[in-house]
Design a protein around this motif. Structure first.
Motif, PDB file in Angstrom:
ATOM      1  N   TYR A   1      13.113  19.302  14.758  1.00  0.00           N
ATOM      2  CA  TYR A   1      14.334  20.779  14.108  1.00  0.00           C
ATOM      3  C   TYR A   1      14.489  19.704  13.015  1.00  0.00           C
ATOM      4  O   TYR A   1      15.079  19.217  12.765  1.00  0.00           O
ATOM      5  CB  TYR A   1      15.853  20.028  14.749  1.00  0.00           C
ATOM      6  N   ALA A   2      14.577  20.607  11.985  1.00  0.00           N
ATOM      7  CA  ALA A   2      15.332  20.279  10.742  1.00  0.00           C
ATOM      8  C   ALA A   2      17.320  22.196  10.457  1.00  0.00           C
ATOM      9  O   ALA A   2      16.375  22.928  10.591  1.00  0.00           O
ATOM     10  CB  ALA A   2      14.232  20.979   9.621  1.00  0.00           C
ATOM     11  N   PRO A   3      17.615  21.535   9.785  1.00  0.00           N
ATOM     12  CA  PRO A   3      18.689  22.349   9.172  1.00  0.00           C
ATOM     13  C   PRO A   3      18.836  23.180   8.564  1.00  0.00           C
ATOM     14  O   PRO A   3      19.676  24.344   8.816  1.00  0.00           O
ATOM     15  CB  PRO A   3      19.965  21.368   9.636  1.00  0.00           C
ATOM     16  N   ASP A   4      18.328  23.656   7.555  1.00  0.00           N
ATOM     17  CA  ASP A   4      17.577  23.981   6.726  1.00  0.00           C
ATOM     18  C   ASP A   4      16.400  23.956   6.279  1.00  0.00           C
ATOM     19  O   ASP A   4      14.921  23.520   6.231  1.00  0.00           O
ATOM     20  CB  ASP A   4      18.741  24.206   5.539  1.00  0.00           C
ATOM     21  N   ALA A   5      16.092  24.793   5.243  1.00  0.00           N
ATOM     22  CA  ALA A   5      14.716  25.226   4.388  1.00  0.00           C
ATOM     23  C   ALA A   5      14.035  24.117   3.741  1.00  0.00           C
ATOM     24  O   ALA A   5      12.842  23.856   4.226  1.00  0.00           O
ATOM     25  CB  ALA A   5      14.595  26.688   3.666  1.00  0.00           C
ATOM     26  N   GLY A   6      15.006  23.854   3.203  1.00  0.00           N
ATOM     27  CA  GLY A   6      14.217  22.455   2.370  1.00  0.00           C
ATOM     28  C   GLY A   6      13.961  21.256   2.827  1.00  0.00           C
ATOM     29  O   GLY A   6      12.670  20.937   2.714  1.00  0.00           O
ATOM     30  N   SER A   7      14.429  21.576   3.660  1.00  0.00           N
ATOM     31  CA  SER A   7      14.295  19.716   5.355  1.00  0.00           C
ATOM     32  C   SER A   7      12.625  19.660   6.051  1.00  0.00           C
ATOM     33  O   SER A   7      12.773  19.218   6.324  1.00  0.00           O
ATOM     34  CB  SER A   7      15.243  19.407   5.838  1.00  0.00           C
ATOM     35  N   SER A   8      13.280  21.786   6.596  1.00  0.00           N
ATOM     36  CA  SER A   8      11.758  22.389   7.544  1.00  0.00           C
ATOM     37  C   SER A   8      10.922  21.568   6.987  1.00  0.00           C
ATOM     38  O   SER A   8       9.966  21.635   7.484  1.00  0.00           O
ATOM     39  CB  SER A   8      11.733  23.355   7.530  1.00  0.00           C
ATOM     40  N   VAL A   9      10.415  20.959   5.307  1.00  0.00           N
ATOM     41  CA  VAL A   9       9.363  21.398   4.635  1.00  0.00           C
ATOM     42  C   VAL A   9       8.830  19.478   5.003  1.00  0.00           C
ATOM     43  O   VAL A   9       7.949  19.538   6.195  1.00  0.00           O
ATOM     44  CB  VAL A   9       9.749  20.865   3.428  1.00  0.00           C
ATOM     45  N   ALA A  10       9.724  18.447   4.804  1.00  0.00           N
ATOM     46  CA  ALA A  10       9.326  16.900   5.320  1.00  0.00           C
ATOM     47  C   ALA A  10       9.256  16.987   6.939  1.00  0.00           C
ATOM     48  O   ALA A  10       8.430  16.277   7.340  1.00  0.00           O
ATOM     49  CB  ALA A  10      10.871  16.705   4.257  1.00  0.00           C
ATOM     50  N   LYS A  11      10.132  17.700   7.093  1.00  0.00           N
ATOM     51  CA  LYS A  11       9.898  17.573   9.188  1.00  0.00           C
ATOM     52  C   LYS A  11       8.488  18.420   9.377  1.00  0.00           C
ATOM     53  O   LYS A  11       8.010  17.299  10.371  1.00  0.00           O
ATOM     54  CB  LYS A  11      11.078  17.877   9.132  1.00  0.00           C
ATOM     55  N   ALA A  12       8.098  19.142   8.855  1.00  0.00           N
ATOM     56  CA  ALA A  12       6.847  19.597   8.957  1.00  0.00           C
ATOM     57  C   ALA A  12       6.288  18.854   8.788  1.00  0.00           C
ATOM     58  O   ALA A  12       5.222  19.301   9.515  1.00  0.00           O
ATOM     59  CB  ALA A  12       6.766  20.982   8.629  1.00  0.00           C
ATOM     60  N   LYS A  13       6.309  18.193   7.809  1.00  0.00           N
ATOM     61  CA  LYS A  13       4.593  17.341   6.768  1.00  0.00           C
ATOM     62  C   LYS A  13       4.872  16.098   8.258  1.00  0.00           C
ATOM     63  O   LYS A  13       3.946  15.546   8.531  1.00  0.00           O
ATOM     64  CB  LYS A  13       4.602  16.773   5.436  1.00  0.00           C
ATOM     65  N   GLU A  14       5.765  15.889   8.509  1.00  0.00           N
ATOM     66  CA  GLU A  14       5.857  14.435   9.349  1.00  0.00           C
ATOM     67  C   GLU A  14       5.773  15.120  10.428  1.00  0.00           C
ATOM     68  O   GLU A  14       4.348  14.193  11.336  1.00  0.00           O
ATOM     69  CB  GLU A  14       7.685  13.881   9.644  1.00  0.00           C
ATOM     70  N   LEU A  15       5.344  16.596  10.981  1.00  0.00           N
ATOM     71  CA  LEU A  15       5.316  16.791  12.477  1.00  0.00           C
ATOM     72  C   LEU A  15       3.463  16.389  12.997  1.00  0.00           C
ATOM     73  O   LEU A  15       3.088  16.049  13.340  1.00  0.00           O
ATOM     74  CB  LEU A  15       5.690  17.758  13.162  1.00  0.00           C
TER      75      LEU A  15
END
Ligand code: B12
Length: 208
Positions: free
Chosen positions: A192-206
């Motif tokens: 889960y990520a709260p916004d578009a900016g943090s979605s990048v780090a989370k997606a890469k981590e996944l």
């Protein structure tokens, strides 16, 4: 009034014909694309609050959304990264029954800039369509589902469940204003990520 304040007023009052020039003007004057984007996002919250308070109605919300989208179009090329290595394909959509797409479009833009090949299924996407898209596209490494309404949170759950049933190892990330990390966990999403900016780090981590 600063150029960014002007843009906020244009979004809040739905002046879609004027916003592109105003955003370009702010960029030309040296304002950062990220700051302009954050200001427009804040304006959408103002619009939502006015809607909750009964001061505006669906048509005004829609016009504000259209205005913001026109502003984002100007920011897109500025925010796009220079990526040569593909991280794989990400399928993204707003879940069934939900027509909100501004947040989804921003996540698409950020993930694309980060190196994902994005397949955008649009809005009101039935759970099965996510599965079909995984089957039809090469090298899918991530499915991203957006939901903006409390009433469509069950559709988010359905989307995650359906994708996981067909592809147990597929990583699924969810987000949208009513979604919490706890809810993401509860429905079996990987992230889960709260916004578009943090979605990048989370997606890469996944996908690491
Ligand atoms: C614009 C808008 C609309 C527009 C949408 C147009 C469009 N093209 O998107 C229209 C007019 C169509 C609309 C309709 C409705 N809306 Co509306 N809408 C909004 C509004 C004002 C802004 C939404 C927005 O764009 N925000 C800005 C973006 C940038 O933020 P975001 O979407 O949250 O996205 C960010 C994060 O959440 C995250 N994110 C989003 N998705 C994902 C996905 C992943 C994977 C990840 C990691 C992250 C992520 O990243 C994004 C970028 O940072 C909100 C108010 C608000 N405060 O959100 C109400 C709001 C969402 N709407 C609401 C309602 C009630 C409705 C209607 C039911 C109204 C009605 N009576 O018809 C309908 C439902 C239609 C439907 N079936 O979907 C309520 C929802 C209440 C609730 N708790 O469920 C809100 C909160 C307004 C309010 N205060 O009451 N709406």
């Amino acid at each position: 009034m600063s150029k960014i304040e002007d843009i906020k007023v244009l979004v809040e009052t739905g002046k879609s014909k004027k916003v592109a020039a105003a955003v370009q003007g702010a960029l030309d004057a040296g304002d950062k694309a990220q700051d302009i984007l954050e200001a427009m996002i804040a304006s959408m919250s103002v619009v939502g609050d006015k809607f909750s308070a009964g001061e505006i109605f669906v048509p005004e919300m829609l016009i504000a959304a259209k205005t913001m989208s026109k502003g984002v179009e100007v920011l897109k090329p500025v925010m796009a990264g220079d990526v040569s290595n593909s991280l794989g394909t990400c399928i993204m959509g707003t879940v069934a029954g939900d027509l909100h797409d501004i947040g989804k479009n921003l996540v698409v833009m950020m993930l694309e800039s980060a190196g994902f090949d994005m397949v955008d299924l649009g809005v009101d996407v039935p759970a099965e369509k996510f599965v079909q898209a995984v089957k039809e596209n090469d090298n899918v490494v991530l499915v991203a589902c957006s939901g903006l309404l409390t009433t469509t949170m069950p559709a988010l759950k359905d989307a995650v469940k359906t994708v996981k049933a067909a592809f147990p190892d597929m990583k699924v990330i969810v987000g949208g204003a009513p979604v919490t990390p706890e809810y993401a966990d509860e429905i079996g999403a990987d992230g889960y990520a709260p916004d578009a900016g943090s979605s990048v780090a989370k997606a890469k981590e996944l996908i690491a």
